[in-house]
Design a protein around this motif. Sequence first.
Motif, short mmCIF file in Angstrom:
data_model
loop_
_atom_site.label_atom_id
_atom_site.label_comp_id
_atom_site.label_asym_id
_atom_site.label_seq_id
_atom_site.Cartn_x
_atom_site.Cartn_y
_atom_site.Cartn_z
N ASP A 1 0.75 -1.15 -0.02
CA ASP A 1 0.17 0.14 -0.03
C ASP A 1 0.93 1.30 0.05
O ASP A 1 0.37 2.38 -0.47
CB ASP A 1 -0.89 -0.07 1.24
CG ASP A 1 -2.00 -1.16 0.96
OD1 ASP A 1 -2.28 -1.77 0.14
OD2 ASP A 1 -2.62 -1.39 2.09
N ARG A 2 2.14 1.00 0.28
CA ARG A 2 2.88 2.25 0.57
C ARG A 2 3.14 2.88 -0.92
O ARG A 2 3.14 4.23 -0.96
CB ARG A 2 4.30 2.05 1.25
CG ARG A 2 5.16 3.13 1.09
CD ARG A 2 6.69 2.70 1.91
NE ARG A 2 7.53 3.78 1.88
CZ ARG A 2 8.59 3.66 2.80
NH1 ARG A 2 8.68 2.88 3.77
NH2 ARG A 2 9.54 4.63 2.62
N TYR A 3 3.11 1.92 -1.98
CA TYR A 3 3.69 2.46 -3.06
C TYR A 3 2.21 2.30 -4.01
O TYR A 3 2.62 2.31 -5.23
CB TYR A 3 4.69 1.54 -3.92
CG TYR A 3 5.70 1.60 -2.91
CD1 TYR A 3 6.63 2.61 -3.09
CD2 TYR A 3 6.24 0.75 -1.98
CE1 TYR A 3 7.81 2.85 -2.31
CE2 TYR A 3 7.33 0.53 -1.27
CZ TYR A 3 8.12 1.87 -1.50
OH TYR A 3 9.23 1.90 -0.48
N ARG A 4 1.25 2.22 -3.50
CA ARG A 4 -0.29 1.92 -4.34
C ARG A 4 -0.22 0.92 -5.22
O ARG A 4 -0.76 1.34 -6.41
CB ARG A 4 -0.55 3.45 -4.58
CG ARG A 4 -0.66 4.64 -3.65
CD ARG A 4 -1.00 5.82 -4.35
NE ARG A 4 -2.24 5.58 -4.88
CZ ARG A 4 -2.81 6.74 -5.69
NH1 ARG A 4 -2.18 7.65 -5.96
NH2 ARG A 4 -4.08 6.43 -6.30
N PHE A 5 0.62 -0.09 -4.90
CA PHE A 5 0.51 -1.36 -5.87
C PHE A 5 -1.07 -1.85 -5.77
O PHE A 5 -1.05 -2.69 -4.58
CB PHE A 5 1.56 -2.29 -5.55
CG PHE A 5 3.06 -1.92 -5.83
CD1 PHE A 5 3.07 -0.58 -6.65
CD2 PHE A 5 4.16 -2.38 -5.14
CE1 PHE A 5 4.48 -0.25 -6.71
CE2 PHE A 5 5.35 -1.83 -5.27
CZ PHE A 5 5.63 -0.95 -6.04
#
Length: 492
Positions: free
Chosen positions: A354-358
Amino acid sequence: MHRKRKSGILLHPTSLPGPDGIGSLGRECRHFLDFLEAAGQSLWQVLPLGPAAYGNSPYSCYSAFAGNPLFIDLPTLAEEGDLAGGESLEFPVDYVDFAVVESHKTRRLKEAATHFHTQAERERKEEFWHFCDTTPWLHDYALFMALKEHFRGKSWNDWPREIARREPAALEKYSVKLGTAIGEQKYIQWQFFRQWYRIREYANGKGIAIVGDIPIFVAFDSADVWVSPELFYLDEKGKPTVVAGVPPDYFSKSGQRWGNPLYNWDVMAERGYGWWIERFRNSFALHDVVRIDHFRGFEGYWEIPAREKTAVKGRWVPGPGAALFDTLVGVFGQLPIIAEDLGVITPEVESLRDRYRFPGMKILQFAFDSGGGNPYLPHNYTPDCVVYSGTHDNDTTVGWFHALSPHQRELVLAYTGTGGRDIAWELIRLGLSSVAGMAIFPLQDILGCDGSCRMNLPGTPRGNWSWRFPPGLLTDRLAARLHELTALFGRK
């Protein structure tokens, strides 16, 4: 990254119809893309495109950078003047006989390479030389494959010590001795990449993005490990000290021992993750979006002592986590990545994703075994995910449904609100109607194929990856049916 609702089809190029016993990057591939356009689809997902090694698996390749020679379209080479007229050989139309195909295509590709190197006009040779000069991994890969042929297929650690260890004098000696074979390999890679780039351009021109696939680990018997052994945990004889896998779980009491060598992440970090930067650079050149297989291994991976025969006596070891992806973001900006986050996923893995919105993956075949809170049920989705009916590792939806218990079938029918007469399309409708930003379905489900058309059964070394669909199945009527549903649920 995924503001518009999209949908598409999962199909590996091997599964396309056409001559020479295997799908290729020629006319039939363009016809498939024409079908996607007519069906209103905007995504084509493929499996890894590398040169498959053991078991013909695209997840076990001789290189993380090279392309699979079997994908090269021979009629195109004939049109360019590198090959004489085609041969009247007959091949099965519904599966790939890899042994026969590899023998046939390897011989024909070598013929094309010989003709090119001796007869091609200067302009084409200059294009080839430019490819060689601007492809940093090419010579090492070509030498590796030439050496494998020279040493009759032996693993690199069983070659003579001086070339297994890449001693400079040995590298020079074999580069000269195997010059013809090296030239063949370079020509083959040149043709793969130029054909693939034409296919990608054709797809993008129709508004179709190609979704690729990066296996997290590489094969031990690969150019990657031979060229950079210091990046892996190997002993003084060049053999892995620890290997990859997953621990025991509900599905396997002994876990899964994959056997891939594990990365020495400390060395990777010291070198600024340069190997991974180049790997993603290569993959982004081939694809518009990349699915990372076994994404959880970047947060923590299961380390198994190489001496162990099963995965039971392993341990969890921290992966590179944000350090790697921060580096990649610094080089490439926003990363067009799908995270394969299936199985038992920890909050730490979710946080990294979620940190990289994958976007993660949702598999409808996993949705009906634990009540309404099951995260794979569509009412639990968020827009930032990708829904599949199944993947290459699952049975076809028809095969899956018929293998369910009567009670499980009742749950599926209750949720879909149907009678199950066309179960594959009922799941396709379910996925398309969901809030998932992307919806992707194996072509087997679009065609309503039964379990005999399954692509892969994990844990079985033979009989996988060989499914092909015969010509004539991608009809206008089928395209219209998929287009109608796609438009109904606002996808493109």
